[in-house]
Design a protein around this motif. Sequence first.
Motif, PDB file in Angstrom:
ATOM      1  N   MET A   1      17.042  49.027  49.512  1.00 49.57           N
ATOM      2  CA  MET A   1      18.511  48.206  49.547  1.00 49.57           C
ATOM      3  C   MET A   1      19.028  48.523  48.081  1.00 49.57           C
ATOM      4  SD  MET A   1      19.732  44.878  51.300  1.00 49.57           S
ATOM      5  CE  MET A   1      19.449  43.231  50.519  1.00 49.57           C
ATOM      6  N   SER A   2      20.180  48.768  48.435  1.00 56.60           N
ATOM      7  CA  SER A   2      21.128  49.087  47.215  1.00 56.60           C
ATOM      8  C   SER A   2      21.555  47.925  46.345  1.00 56.60           C
ATOM      9  CB  SER A   2      22.341  49.837  47.483  1.00 56.60           C
ATOM     10  OG  SER A   2      23.082  50.165  46.433  1.00 56.60           O
ATOM     11  N   ASP A   3      21.640  48.024  45.003  1.00 53.75           N
ATOM     12  CA  ASP A   3      22.042  46.914  44.331  1.00 53.75           C
ATOM     13  C   ASP A   3      23.658  46.639  44.142  1.00 53.75           C
ATOM     14  OD1 ASP A   3      19.427  47.903  41.706  1.00 53.75           O
ATOM     15  OD2 ASP A   3      19.551  46.442  43.324  1.00 53.75           O
ATOM     16  N   ASP A   4      24.204  47.591  44.693  1.00 48.58           N
ATOM     17  CA  ASP A   4      25.844  47.578  44.893  1.00 48.58           C
ATOM     18  C   ASP A   4      26.225  47.552  46.465  1.00 48.58           C
ATOM     19  OD1 ASP A   4      25.970  47.728  41.995  1.00 48.58           O
ATOM     20  OD2 ASP A   4      25.731  50.124  42.192  1.00 48.58           O
ATOM     21  N   VAL A   5      27.588  47.027  46.451  1.00 54.60           N
ATOM     22  CA  VAL A   5      27.936  47.023  47.747  1.00 54.60           C
ATOM     23  C   VAL A   5      29.520  47.665  47.436  1.00 54.60           C
ATOM     24  CG1 VAL A   5      28.830  44.616  47.523  1.00 54.60           C
ATOM     25  CG2 VAL A   5      28.643  45.683  49.760  1.00 54.60           C
ATOM     26  N   LEU A   6      30.071  48.207  48.466  1.00 64.54           N
ATOM     27  CA  LEU A   6      31.398  48.839  48.519  1.00 64.54           C
ATOM     28  C   LEU A   6      32.482  47.747  48.832  1.00 64.54           C
ATOM     29  CD1 LEU A   6      32.685  51.098  47.073  1.00 64.54           C
ATOM     30  CD2 LEU A   6      32.443  52.507  49.392  1.00 64.54           C
ATOM     31  N   VAL A   7      33.311  47.510  48.179  1.00 70.86           N
ATOM     32  CA  VAL A   7      34.687  46.576  48.666  1.00 70.86           C
ATOM     33  C   VAL A   7      35.768  47.112  48.825  1.00 70.86           C
ATOM     34  CG1 VAL A   7      35.360  44.105  48.013  1.00 70.86           C
ATOM     35  CG2 VAL A   7      33.203  44.663  47.502  1.00 70.86           C
TER      36      VAL A   7
ATOM     37  N   THR B   1      54.560  55.078  49.342  1.00 67.78           N
ATOM     38  CA  THR B   1      53.889  54.038  50.259  1.00 67.78           C
ATOM     39  C   THR B   1      52.538  54.642  50.520  1.00 67.78           C
ATOM     40  OG1 THR B   1      55.149  54.893  51.932  1.00 67.78           O
ATOM     41  CG2 THR B   1      56.231  52.959  51.076  1.00 67.78           C
ATOM     42  N   ALA B   2      51.797  53.938  50.888  1.00 66.47           N
ATOM     43  CA  ALA B   2      50.337  54.277  51.243  1.00 66.47           C
ATOM     44  C   ALA B   2      50.202  54.240  52.917  1.00 66.47           C
ATOM     45  CB  ALA B   2      49.220  53.472  50.551  1.00 66.47           C
ATOM     46  N   PRO B   3      49.512  55.045  53.320  1.00 66.69           N
ATOM     47  CA  PRO B   3      49.377  54.843  54.844  1.00 66.69           C
ATOM     48  C   PRO B   3      48.634  53.550  55.368  1.00 66.69           C
ATOM     49  CG  PRO B   3      48.657  57.297  54.118  1.00 66.69           C
ATOM     50  CD  PRO B   3      48.732  56.282  52.815  1.00 66.69           C
ATOM     51  N   ALA B   4      49.144  53.329  56.319  1.00 66.70           N
ATOM     52  CA  ALA B   4      48.513  52.031  56.841  1.00 66.70           C
ATOM     53  C   ALA B   4      46.922  51.833  56.780  1.00 66.70           C
ATOM     54  CB  ALA B   4      48.744  51.361  58.116  1.00 66.70           C
ATOM     55  N   LYS B   5      46.180  52.724  56.837  1.00 61.65           N
ATOM     56  CA  LYS B   5      44.769  52.556  56.881  1.00 61.65           C
ATOM     57  C   LYS B   5      44.174  52.730  55.482  1.00 61.65           C
ATOM     58  CE  LYS B   5      43.962  57.444  58.288  1.00 61.65           C
ATOM     59  NZ  LYS B   5      43.601  58.309  59.288  1.00 61.65           N
ATOM     60  N   SER B   6      45.165  52.701  54.281  1.00 64.55           N
ATOM     61  CA  SER B   6      44.459  52.744  52.999  1.00 64.55           C
ATOM     62  C   SER B   6      44.106  51.788  52.353  1.00 64.55           C
ATOM     63  CB  SER B   6      45.887  53.371  52.074  1.00 64.55           C
ATOM     64  OG  SER B   6      46.164  54.781  52.388  1.00 64.55           O
ATOM     65  N   VAL B   7      42.912  51.856  51.620  1.00 62.10           N
ATOM     66  CA  VAL B   7      42.253  50.909  50.918  1.00 62.10           C
ATOM     67  C   VAL B   7      41.926  51.121  49.636  1.00 62.10           C
ATOM     68  CG1 VAL B   7      41.473  49.427  53.028  1.00 62.10           C
ATOM     69  CG2 VAL B   7      40.109  51.110  51.754  1.00 62.10           C
ATOM     70  N   GLY B   8      41.926  50.249  48.674  1.00 62.10           N
ATOM     71  CA  GLY B   8      41.268  50.428  47.284  1.00 62.10           C
ATOM     72  C   GLY B   8      39.907  50.133  47.687  1.00 62.10           C
ATOM     73  N   LEU B   9      39.044  50.878  46.883  1.00 61.47           N
ATOM     74  CA  LEU B   9      37.728  50.872  46.863  1.00 61.47           C
ATOM     75  C   LEU B   9      37.089  50.681  45.607  1.00 61.47           C
ATOM     76  CD1 LEU B   9      36.488  53.750  49.453  1.00 61.47           C
ATOM     77  CD2 LEU B   9      36.927  51.446  50.163  1.00 61.47           C
ATOM     78  N   THR B  10      36.154  49.468  45.605  1.00 63.03           N
ATOM     79  CA  THR B  10      35.442  49.298  44.195  1.00 63.03           C
ATOM     80  C   THR B  10      33.982  48.969  44.437  1.00 63.03           C
ATOM     81  OG1 THR B  10      37.239  48.284  43.447  1.00 63.03           O
ATOM     82  CG2 THR B  10      35.475  47.774  42.228  1.00 63.03           C
ATOM     83  N   LYS B  11      33.046  49.544  43.797  1.00 60.15           N
ATOM     84  CA  LYS B  11      31.684  49.319  43.738  1.00 60.15           C
ATOM     85  C   LYS B  11      31.399  48.008  42.951  1.00 60.15           C
ATOM     86  CE  LYS B  11      28.934  52.885  43.692  1.00 60.15           C
ATOM     87  NZ  LYS B  11      28.064  54.099  43.369  1.00 60.15           N
ATOM     88  N   VAL B  12      30.631  47.166  43.700  1.00 58.17           N
ATOM     89  CA  VAL B  12      30.463  45.690  43.206  1.00 58.17           C
ATOM     90  C   VAL B  12      29.021  45.284  43.272  1.00 58.17           C
ATOM     91  CG1 VAL B  12      31.045  43.346  43.431  1.00 58.17           C
ATOM     92  CG2 VAL B  12      32.627  44.957  43.843  1.00 58.17           C
TER      93      VAL B  12
ATOM     94  N   LEU C   1      41.876  41.290  54.633  1.00 62.17           N
ATOM     95  CA  LEU C   1      42.325  42.187  53.542  1.00 62.17           C
ATOM     96  C   LEU C   1      41.399  42.667  52.480  1.00 62.17           C
ATOM     97  CD1 LEU C   1      45.904  40.533  53.214  1.00 62.17           C
ATOM     98  CD2 LEU C   1      45.247  42.461  54.909  1.00 62.17           C
ATOM     99  N   ILE C   2      40.362  41.770  52.395  1.00 61.50           N
ATOM    100  CA  ILE C   2      39.164  42.185  51.619  1.00 61.50           C
ATOM    101  C   ILE C   2      37.983  42.076  52.497  1.00 61.50           C
ATOM    102  CG2 ILE C   2      38.060  41.508  49.334  1.00 61.50           C
ATOM    103  CD1 ILE C   2      40.511  40.185  48.462  1.00 61.50           C
ATOM    104  N   PHE C   3      37.282  43.307  52.447  1.00 61.82           N
ATOM    105  CA  PHE C   3      35.859  43.254  53.019  1.00 61.82           C
ATOM    106  C   PHE C   3      35.017  44.204  52.539  1.00 61.82           C
ATOM    107  CE2 PHE C   3      39.201  45.790  54.943  1.00 61.82           C
ATOM    108  CZ  PHE C   3      38.955  47.051  55.219  1.00 61.82           C
ATOM    109  N   ALA C   4      33.780  44.099  52.935  1.00 61.32           N
ATOM    110  CA  ALA C   4      32.696  45.185  52.000  1.00 61.32           C
ATOM    111  C   ALA C   4      31.620  45.617  53.170  1.00 61.32           C
ATOM    112  CB  ALA C   4      31.912  44.190  51.079  1.00 61.32           C
ATOM    113  N   SER C   5      30.909  46.625  52.751  1.00 63.50           N
ATOM    114  CA  SER C   5      29.795  47.572  53.430  1.00 63.50           C
ATOM    115  C   SER C   5      29.007  47.997  52.528  1.00 63.50           C
ATOM    116  CB  SER C   5      30.525  48.186  54.426  1.00 63.50           C
ATOM    117  OG  SER C   5      29.505  48.820  55.062  1.00 63.50           O
ATOM    118  N   ASP C   6      27.923  48.507  52.811  1.00 64.16           N
ATOM    119  CA  ASP C   6      26.911  49.089  51.999  1.00 64.16           C
ATOM    120  C   ASP C   6      27.307  50.801  52.293  1.00 64.16           C
ATOM    121  OD1 ASP C   6      25.330  47.250  51.533  1.00 64.16           O
ATOM    122  OD2 ASP C   6      23.914  47.419  53.376  1.00 64.16           O
ATOM    123  N   LYS C   7      27.944  51.031  53.514  1.00 65.68           N
ATOM    124  CA  LYS C   7      28.293  52.425  53.608  1.00 65.68           C
ATOM    125  C   LYS C   7      29.762  52.734  53.491  1.00 65.68           C
ATOM    126  CE  LYS C   7      23.981  53.514  55.230  1.00 65.68           C
ATOM    127  NZ  LYS C   7      22.900  53.496  54.362  1.00 65.68           N
ATOM    128  N   LYS C   8      30.189  53.899  53.024  1.00 67.59           N
ATOM    129  CA  LYS C   8      31.663  53.994  52.855  1.00 67.59           C
ATOM    130  C   LYS C   8      32.151  54.457  54.182  1.00 67.59           C
ATOM    131  CE  LYS C   8      34.742  56.757  50.192  1.00 67.59           C
ATOM    132  NZ  LYS C   8      34.648  58.208  49.019  1.00 67.59           N
TER     133      LYS C   8
END
Length: 119
Positions: A1-7, A41-52, A74-81
């Motif tokens: 299991m990775s030590d980081d999650v992508l938010v 403007t950003a497309p509706a499906k755009s998100v900023g990604l941060t490794k946390v 509006l803020i959510f996370a996953s292990d997989k991009k």
Amino acid sequence: MSDDVLVACKLPHGIYLDVGKQRVKLNGVMQSGRLEAPFFTAPAKSVGLTKVPRDFWEAWIKDHQEFEPIKKGLIFASDKKKRLLDEADEKSEFKSGLERINPSKLPNSLEQVKAGQVE
């Protein structure tokens, strides 16, 4: 299991998350690299990604379940991009209320005023 999650964050400029004395800045849509002319403007499906760090995210999310951007998706996370980007597609209609207004699609209650125009 990775030590980081992508938010993923759908807020325009991101947000700072604090846990104790630690602080992490989540990238927002404006840092997604997907801005489109002419109104940047950003497309509706755009998100900023941060490794946390996973332990930081788990501590923060535990204490912020009632935070409005979490409740609104509006803020959510996953292990997989890929999973995260698929979720962003699913949430493309979710709005923060901070999106830019397209001047060519103003609401009926507003009208564009040109520079120097006097009424």
